[in-house]
Design a protein around this motif. Sequence first.
Motif, PDB file in Angstrom:
ATOM      1  N   ALA A   1       0.815  -1.215   0.000  1.00  0.00           N
ATOM      2  CA  ALA A   1       0.000   0.000   0.000  1.00  0.00           C
ATOM      3  C   ALA A   1       0.852   1.270   0.000  1.00  0.00           C
ATOM      4  O   ALA A   1       1.666   1.490   0.887  1.00  0.00           O
ATOM      5  CB  ALA A   1      -0.923   0.010   1.214  1.00  0.00           C
ATOM      6  N   LYS A   2       0.680   2.090  -1.011  1.00  0.00           N
ATOM      7  CA  LYS A   2       1.264   3.428  -1.059  1.00  0.00           C
ATOM      8  C   LYS A   2       0.209   4.467  -0.707  1.00  0.00           C
ATOM      9  O   LYS A   2       0.513   5.555  -0.246  1.00  0.00           O
ATOM     10  CB  LYS A   2       1.831   3.704  -2.449  1.00  0.00           C
ATOM     11  CG  LYS A   2       2.871   2.683  -2.919  1.00  0.00           C
ATOM     12  CD  LYS A   2       4.071   2.614  -1.979  1.00  0.00           C
ATOM     13  CE  LYS A   2       5.087   1.607  -2.496  1.00  0.00           C
ATOM     14  NZ  LYS A   2       6.226   1.445  -1.554  1.00  0.00           N
ATOM     15  N   LYS A   3      -1.034   4.114  -0.968  1.00  0.00           N
ATOM     16  CA  LYS A   3      -2.161   4.983  -0.616  1.00  0.00           C
ATOM     17  C   LYS A   3      -3.331   4.106  -0.211  1.00  0.00           C
ATOM     18  O   LYS A   3      -3.312   2.883  -0.429  1.00  0.00           O
ATOM     19  CB  LYS A   3      -2.542   5.881  -1.794  1.00  0.00           C
ATOM     20  CG  LYS A   3      -2.858   5.148  -3.081  1.00  0.00           C
ATOM     21  CD  LYS A   3      -3.106   6.137  -4.213  1.00  0.00           C
ATOM     22  CE  LYS A   3      -3.496   5.434  -5.511  1.00  0.00           C
ATOM     23  NZ  LYS A   3      -2.467   4.505  -5.981  1.00  0.00           N
ATOM     24  N   ALA A   4      -4.332   4.704   0.396  1.00  0.00           N
ATOM     25  CA  ALA A   4      -5.444   3.935   0.951  1.00  0.00           C
ATOM     26  C   ALA A   4      -6.133   3.085  -0.100  1.00  0.00           C
ATOM     27  O   ALA A   4      -6.520   1.945   0.153  1.00  0.00           O
ATOM     28  CB  ALA A   4      -6.451   4.891   1.602  1.00  0.00           C
ATOM     29  N   GLU A   5      -6.257   3.608  -1.316  1.00  0.00           N
ATOM     30  CA  GLU A   5      -6.957   2.887  -2.374  1.00  0.00           C
ATOM     31  C   GLU A   5      -6.281   1.567  -2.730  1.00  0.00           C
ATOM     32  O   GLU A   5      -6.925   0.641  -3.235  1.00  0.00           O
ATOM     33  CB  GLU A   5      -7.060   3.761  -3.627  1.00  0.00           C
ATOM     34  CG  GLU A   5      -8.069   4.896  -3.521  1.00  0.00           C
ATOM     35  CD  GLU A   5      -7.550   6.089  -2.720  1.00  0.00           C
ATOM     36  OE1 GLU A   5      -8.313   7.034  -2.487  1.00  0.00           O
ATOM     37  OE2 GLU A   5      -6.363   6.058  -2.317  1.00  0.00           O
ATOM     38  N   ASP A   6      -4.972   1.458  -2.455  1.00  0.00           N
ATOM     39  CA  ASP A   6      -4.248   0.225  -2.779  1.00  0.00           C
ATOM     40  C   ASP A   6      -4.758  -0.972  -1.983  1.00  0.00           C
ATOM     41  O   ASP A   6      -4.582  -2.121  -2.399  1.00  0.00           O
ATOM     42  CB  ASP A   6      -2.752   0.399  -2.521  1.00  0.00           C
ATOM     43  CG  ASP A   6      -2.114   1.401  -3.464  1.00  0.00           C
ATOM     44  OD1 ASP A   6      -2.704   1.662  -4.528  1.00  0.00           O
ATOM     45  OD2 ASP A   6      -1.036   1.928  -3.138  1.00  0.00           O
TER      46      ASP A   6
ATOM     47  N   MET B   1      -9.239   4.818   5.440  1.00  0.00           N
ATOM     48  CA  MET B   1      -8.986   6.251   5.288  1.00  0.00           C
ATOM     49  C   MET B   1      -8.323   6.850   6.512  1.00  0.00           C
ATOM     50  O   MET B   1      -7.502   7.760   6.426  1.00  0.00           O
ATOM     51  CB  MET B   1     -10.294   6.990   4.990  1.00  0.00           C
ATOM     52  CG  MET B   1     -10.806   6.778   3.578  1.00  0.00           C
ATOM     53  SD  MET B   1      -9.616   7.275   2.320  1.00  0.00           S
ATOM     54  CE  MET B   1      -9.568   9.043   2.586  1.00  0.00           C
TER      55      MET B   1
ATOM     56  N   GLU C   1      -5.723   6.401   9.134  1.00  0.00           N
ATOM     57  CA  GLU C   1      -4.543   5.580   9.386  1.00  0.00           C
ATOM     58  C   GLU C   1      -4.426   5.186  10.852  1.00  0.00           C
ATOM     59  O   GLU C   1      -3.846   4.155  11.187  1.00  0.00           O
ATOM     60  CB  GLU C   1      -3.278   6.320   8.949  1.00  0.00           C
ATOM     61  CG  GLU C   1      -2.018   5.478   8.968  1.00  0.00           C
ATOM     62  CD  GLU C   1      -0.797   6.236   8.516  1.00  0.00           C
ATOM     63  OE1 GLU C   1       0.228   5.592   8.255  1.00  0.00           O
ATOM     64  OE2 GLU C   1      -0.862   7.471   8.441  1.00  0.00           O
TER      65      GLU C   1
END
Length: 273
Positions: A65-70, A92, A94
């Motif tokens: 994961a680099k961002k939440a969507e990953d 969303m 963290e």
Amino acid sequence: MLEPAVVEFLANSDVDWVIQDFMSFWLPQKARGLGVKSAFFSVYSATSLVFGGPPALLIHGQGRAKKAEDLTVVPEWVTYPTKVAFRLHEVMNEEDFLDSKSNMSVFERIGRLVQGCEIVAVRACSEFEAEPLSLLKKLYGRPVVPTGLLLPQNKRRREGDERWSELKRWLDDREEKSVLYVALGTEVALSPESIHELACGVEKSGLPLVWVVGRRAGPGSIPSGFESRVSGRGFVWVGWAPQLDILAHPSVGGFLTHCGWSSAIEALGQGRV
């Protein structure tokens, strides 16, 4: 603060193995230094563990994961059909995944623990999760032992429990496998809007139902007039309920739940879906 006491205990005992959950990620390394082997016992399903990925990825930045969507898509390493992934609202914030004191995510704790332990035991069975268990062995690079579902035994006698007696009489009057049991676990706190939507749905279903409303919601959270509108075909129980007794009753035919693994196992053990 637990670490020094545990290390002292191990140093002055004849313990051969330590079996632990994921929180004390430091324990395998400390145990190995004292000649003690360690096993990670996961009460999470093999499917959930596979989603997290191999230890190296768990440790470095919550896996891939680099961002939440990953985290809302199926990982590339999963080799069997599945739709298991997080919903966006679940990742969303963290803080939900971090230990506020150590600033270490749940992902990293599991990764460090798996790297340090000799074996991983999972509350699962090959009949239910054959492909995830097989893949987990490859991802972890160590033995993965399914312990079985470990169905809880319901030995409590409830003859003097007036609330259960009332519910049992109500269930006894219903047809076999006709009742929908609704319970969202002890940790799920629905918003008032969600509770009202759920109430609207089960009311429109027309099904006989038992709805267990958790203490977090409270009696005032039920929509006004709901109990009178479902009177005769609906039974509302507020607070902790004897779930195993309810699931085991012949009149219960379906289970609407939050899909927590323990509740899912209890339902499977009683043949409820």
